[in-house]
Design a protein around this motif. Structure first.
Motif, PDB file in Angstrom:
ATOM      1  N   LEU A   1       6.279  -1.985  -1.738  1.00  0.00           N
ATOM      2  CA  LEU A   1       7.062  -1.081  -0.878  1.00  0.00           C
ATOM      3  C   LEU A   1       6.173  -0.526   0.240  1.00  0.00           C
ATOM      4  N   GLU A   2       4.947  -0.156  -0.134  1.00  0.00           N
ATOM      5  CA  GLU A   2       4.013   0.364   0.876  1.00  0.00           C
ATOM      6  C   GLU A   2       3.692  -0.696   1.926  1.00  0.00           C
ATOM      7  N   LYS A   3       3.425  -1.905   1.435  1.00  0.00           N
ATOM      8  CA  LYS A   3       3.122  -3.013   2.359  1.00  0.00           C
ATOM      9  C   LYS A   3       4.255  -3.221   3.362  1.00  0.00           C
ATOM     10  N   GLU A   4       5.477  -3.047   2.879  1.00  0.00           N
ATOM     11  CA  GLU A   4       6.644  -3.268   3.736  1.00  0.00           C
ATOM     12  C   GLU A   4       6.926  -2.077   4.646  1.00  0.00           C
ATOM     13  N   GLY A   5       6.093  -1.046   4.533  1.00  0.00           N
ATOM     14  CA  GLY A   5       6.193   0.067   5.475  1.00  0.00           C
ATOM     15  C   GLY A   5       7.148   1.182   5.084  1.00  0.00           C
ATOM     16  N   TYR A   6       7.634   1.173   3.854  1.00  0.00           N
ATOM     17  CA  TYR A   6       8.615   2.195   3.459  1.00  0.00           C
ATOM     18  C   TYR A   6       8.050   3.620   3.451  1.00  0.00           C
ATOM     19  N   PHE A   7       6.738   3.746   3.356  1.00  0.00           N
ATOM     20  CA  PHE A   7       6.144   5.098   3.304  1.00  0.00           C
ATOM     21  C   PHE A   7       5.436   5.474   4.606  1.00  0.00           C
ATOM     22  N   ASN A   8       5.713   4.730   5.656  1.00  0.00           N
ATOM     23  CA  ASN A   8       4.987   4.945   6.914  1.00  0.00           C
ATOM     24  C   ASN A   8       5.082   6.365   7.451  1.00  0.00           C
ATOM     25  N   LYS A   9       6.191   7.040   7.139  1.00  0.00           N
ATOM     26  CA  LYS A   9       6.356   8.400   7.663  1.00  0.00           C
ATOM     27  C   LYS A   9       5.720   9.472   6.782  1.00  0.00           C
ATOM     28  N   ILE A  10       5.132   9.050   5.668  1.00  0.00           N
ATOM     29  CA  ILE A  10       4.486  10.019   4.762  1.00  0.00           C
ATOM     30  C   ILE A  10       2.978   9.979   5.001  1.00  0.00           C
ATOM     31  N   ASP A  11       2.367  11.144   4.984  1.00  0.00           N
ATOM     32  CA  ASP A  11       0.951  11.262   5.337  1.00  0.00           C
ATOM     33  C   ASP A  11       0.038  10.838   4.174  1.00  0.00           C
ATOM     34  N   LEU A  12       0.105   9.558   3.849  1.00  0.00           N
ATOM     35  CA  LEU A  12      -0.711   8.996   2.764  1.00  0.00           C
ATOM     36  C   LEU A  12      -1.988   8.393   3.336  1.00  0.00           C
ATOM     37  N   ALA A  13      -3.075   8.463   2.561  1.00  0.00           N
ATOM     38  CA  ALA A  13      -4.290   7.744   2.975  1.00  0.00           C
ATOM     39  C   ALA A  13      -3.979   6.249   3.018  1.00  0.00           C
ATOM     40  N   GLU A  14      -4.680   5.546   3.867  1.00  0.00           N
ATOM     41  CA  GLU A  14      -4.427   4.117   4.032  1.00  0.00           C
ATOM     42  C   GLU A  14      -4.559   3.365   2.700  1.00  0.00           C
ATOM     43  N   HIS A  15      -3.619   2.495   2.421  1.00  0.00           N
ATOM     44  CA  HIS A  15      -3.673   1.621   1.233  1.00  0.00           C
ATOM     45  C   HIS A  15      -3.670   2.369  -0.091  1.00  0.00           C
ATOM     46  N   THR A  16      -3.065   3.560  -0.111  1.00  0.00           N
ATOM     47  CA  THR A  16      -3.035   4.361  -1.340  1.00  0.00           C
ATOM     48  C   THR A  16      -2.482   3.575  -2.521  1.00  0.00           C
ATOM     49  N   PHE A  17      -1.479   2.753  -2.281  1.00  0.00           N
ATOM     50  CA  PHE A  17      -0.834   2.026  -3.386  1.00  0.00           C
ATOM     51  C   PHE A  17      -1.326   0.588  -3.526  1.00  0.00           C
ATOM     52  N   GLN A  18      -2.390   0.246  -2.790  1.00  0.00           N
ATOM     53  CA  GLN A  18      -2.964  -1.094  -2.950  1.00  0.00           C
ATOM     54  C   GLN A  18      -4.105  -1.069  -3.973  1.00  0.00           C
ATOM     55  N   GLU A  19      -4.270   0.055  -4.607  1.00  0.00           N
ATOM     56  CA  GLU A  19      -5.329   0.235  -5.612  1.00  0.00           C
ATOM     57  C   GLU A  19      -4.864  -0.264  -6.988  1.00  0.00           C
ATOM     58  N   PRO A  20      -5.819  -0.502  -7.904  1.00  0.00           N
ATOM     59  CA  PRO A  20      -5.427  -0.938  -9.256  1.00  0.00           C
ATOM     60  C   PRO A  20      -5.082   0.227 -10.183  1.00  0.00           C
ATOM     61  N   ASN A  21      -5.091   1.438  -9.674  1.00  0.00           N
ATOM     62  CA  ASN A  21      -4.726   2.605 -10.486  1.00  0.00           C
ATOM     63  C   ASN A  21      -4.214   3.703  -9.554  1.00  0.00           C
TER      64      ASN A  21
END
Lengths: 417, 417
Positions: B54-74
């Motif tokens: 979902l993150e890769k597809e840009g669904y969270f682009n408007k939320i102030d998340l650090a880059e690649h927050t959900f590309q981690e293994p945990n």
């Protein structure tokens, strides 16, 4: 003899013969530059050497290291290698700085040597931290003070290296100020707890070892192989708030009385470097169970010293002890820790517990030296102490010495604020 | 009301009304594909959703998340964000899967929904793990069995949330087999320790919370802000070898009797999702010290159940308890933990301690149910138990339910080998 331990070896880096870090030591640490750049490093004399930059320059190309092992901000990736690799790296560093193989001109232009504008930081990302309770004199002293003087040791103490899990997050490096903790303390008059700053702040003189090799969950560690899991050692101050500890610790053990801070010295001295200082421990009676039986000498002769420096005094030595006084050695501690299948990981830290010797001058905590506050300790300038005061700096030192060589640990120093 | 908690909301993903994971839950976990690819994920009904994709597809682009927050293994990088960000992500996911905002056709082509060929893994790289001892009925039962039935609670128990540090490395996910530990056990006849497999293997029904926000070393946490540090909860089985524990635990607390294994359920249910299930805890008498006083309801009504399934039986329910029975709530536990300046970090895990209710059917361990082995428990097929046997699977479940909604924790299931 391990090549790096060769006492004949001299370095093209100058140092005093009585220093802690001759070329035969080669401990491992991490420093930060004033540009916030982290370097895995070693030290010869007073010269800090960037292993990170040595690796970049290709000095370890012939060693089977994972890529960029020393480009990390801590030693963990290196710790995951086999002991044979740790040894090859240490040997290689000794060779590079050997006066006979003068790389001096080559190295001086490569930003490998550092003497200033650096700060030592925690060398390891510590996973789990375990604190043992392995000095017989310490356990006996505590038992005499708080339980039955005639039966000071509890029934399990001579059968197992008693230990407990500690808090990793609050382990800091030498130089970090230690804030006096607050918490619940039992008020003796009212027999009710009050909220207060700790009035009985103490140090505990310990040593700690850092593990490398992992065992899988469910597997144990054979005692004759246990030392292969140990990378090296440092000094450890297990800061303790005796009044918080006393109220909280029954029945689940130390918690907030310890978790506000523990501190370590910055250089991890390898088990290999301590090889010449093996010594037999006390004969264990009664005989221990089979899984804890070992061959050879597994204690180490390391002279230890604690000093207190108040705001108005020079350092006063308040204790001299020795790591050789451990009843349970590190191999026994580690084997016991994993006997239930608990998995040890690279970067775990295991502390010895307070190291007290048989004589009063060798007691490893203020609790013991002041005998629970009954006796006074005097600093050089006449100041009196029973426990630690704000502004006091506690300094721990340790070294092994024989006629050929001195292998030291540097200094662990923290001020109470 | 939090937008994601809107009970009117329906999803375009179908699920049973009695399932643990309606669109109002949106817990967080991590799965591994059979290509060893790790995905941070959530679940609706029985459909697992890759938040990574979902993150890769840009669904969270408007939320102030650090880059690649959900590309981690945990989840650790996500945990380090502020509670307001956790909330925005959960709200956004609820919106994406809301039947009124039908992204179905868009998502179905993007490898975002998973139903098979995945394995749930540990969702968090756990830093420090603390186990509390906060159920009054449990502490009372243990006190009655092993100490003084008339004064079952120790003097400190009603004043502090008693706790101890546990071992992080051996915490595993639901589904992992638990190997019966060996260790030292006191032989009653000889009054000497022997080496043996544990004969008194037990479960402990607990819940655990995962922390997000950190406090700095030396700083405490105000109790009214403590819940901002809590990301979410899961089920927790604090496996215990009673015979090993009994011999080792004096005076420093549980060690090898617990460190061989603890297990958690895979989905972290956010504190936000549990908001509708707040409930008052037992009135605390005597009054607690000021730093532990709180406003509002800080207990949670979560129905808990333990089942044992032997090799030859279907699951038998052996305990039904409720998280509401905690005497010390999570805010008190966390505030107490940091009152000495101990630094809590994102990804720490804090377990409740065994959760027992006042009735025998609500006891949270075999130790209590069998009253230290004096009474028998019978499984569906007539098999007898006092403690756990090899081949037994222990299953824990938990859910909160009111007339509008059910928020569940899924299942924590481990087999003893």
């Amino acid at each position: 003899m391990l090549s790096a331990n060769n006492t004949e070896r001299k370095s093209w880096i100058n140092y005093d013969n009585n220093c802690d870090f001759p070329i035969q030591n080669i401990p491992f640490g991490v420093f930060k530059t004033n540009q916030n750049d982290f370097h895995i490093a070693t030290i010869i004399g007073e010269t800090v050497i960037s292993i990170k930059n040595l690796e970049k320059e290709g000095y370890f190309n012939k060693i089977d290291l994972a890529e960029h092992t020393f480009q990390e901000p801590n030693l963990n990736k290196f710790l995951e290698h086999d002991k044979s690799i740790w040894r090859k790296v240490r040997n290689k560093i000794a060779e590079i700085f050997d006066i006979k193989n003068n790389f001096k001109s080559k190295i001086l232009n490569q930003n490998i040597l550092f003497n200033k504008n650096i700060e030592m930081v925690l060398p390891v990302k510590i996973g789990d931290y375990t604190d043992f309770y392995s000095s017989k004199d310490h356990a006996t002293n505590v038992g005499k003070m708080f339980r039955d003087p005639e039966n000071a040791l509890l029934p399990n103490w001579l059968h197992i290296p008693v230990g407990y899990h500690g808090r990793s997050s609050s382990i800091v490096i030498s130089g970090t100020d230690v804030k006096r903790p607050s918490g619940q303390i039992l008020n003796k008059e009212s027999n009710k707890p009050i909220f207060s700053k700790s009035k009985l702040l103490d140090f505990e003189l310990e040593m700690a070892f850092i593990t490398g090799k992992s065992n899988k969950l469910g597997e144990s560690i054979d005692i004759e192989k246990a030392e292969d899991y140990i990378f090296g050692l440092c000094l450890f101050n297990d800061w303790s708030a005796r009044d918080i500890q006393k109220w909280e610790y029954v029945p689940l053990g130390p918690f907030l009385g310890k978790s506000f801070n523990s501190s370590i010295s910055p250089w991890i001295v390898t088990l290999d470097a301590l090889e010449p200082f093996r010594i037999a421990g006390e004969k264990q009676v009664p005989e221990v169970l089979d899984y804890l039986k070992f061959n050879g000498d597994k204690n180490f002769n390391v002279e230890l010293e604690v000093q207190i420096k108040s705001l108005d005094s020079e350092p006063t030595t308040v204790s001299k002890s020795n790591f050789k006084y451990m009843y349970w050695n590190m191999a026994q501690q580690l084997t016991h820790h994993a006997i239930n299948g608990c998995n040890i990981k690279a970067g775990d830290l295991m502390a010895s517990g307070t190291i007290s010797g048989p004589n009063k001058s060798e007691f490893g905590s203020m609790l013991e030296i002041s005998w629970a506050g009954k006796e006074s300790i005097y600093l050089n300038n006449g100041e009196e102490r029973k426990f630690l005061k704000d502004g006091d700096t506690v300094i721990m030192k340790g070294y092994s010495q024989n006629k050929d060589i001195r292998i030291g640990f540097g200094k662990l120093s923290n001020k109470i604020i």
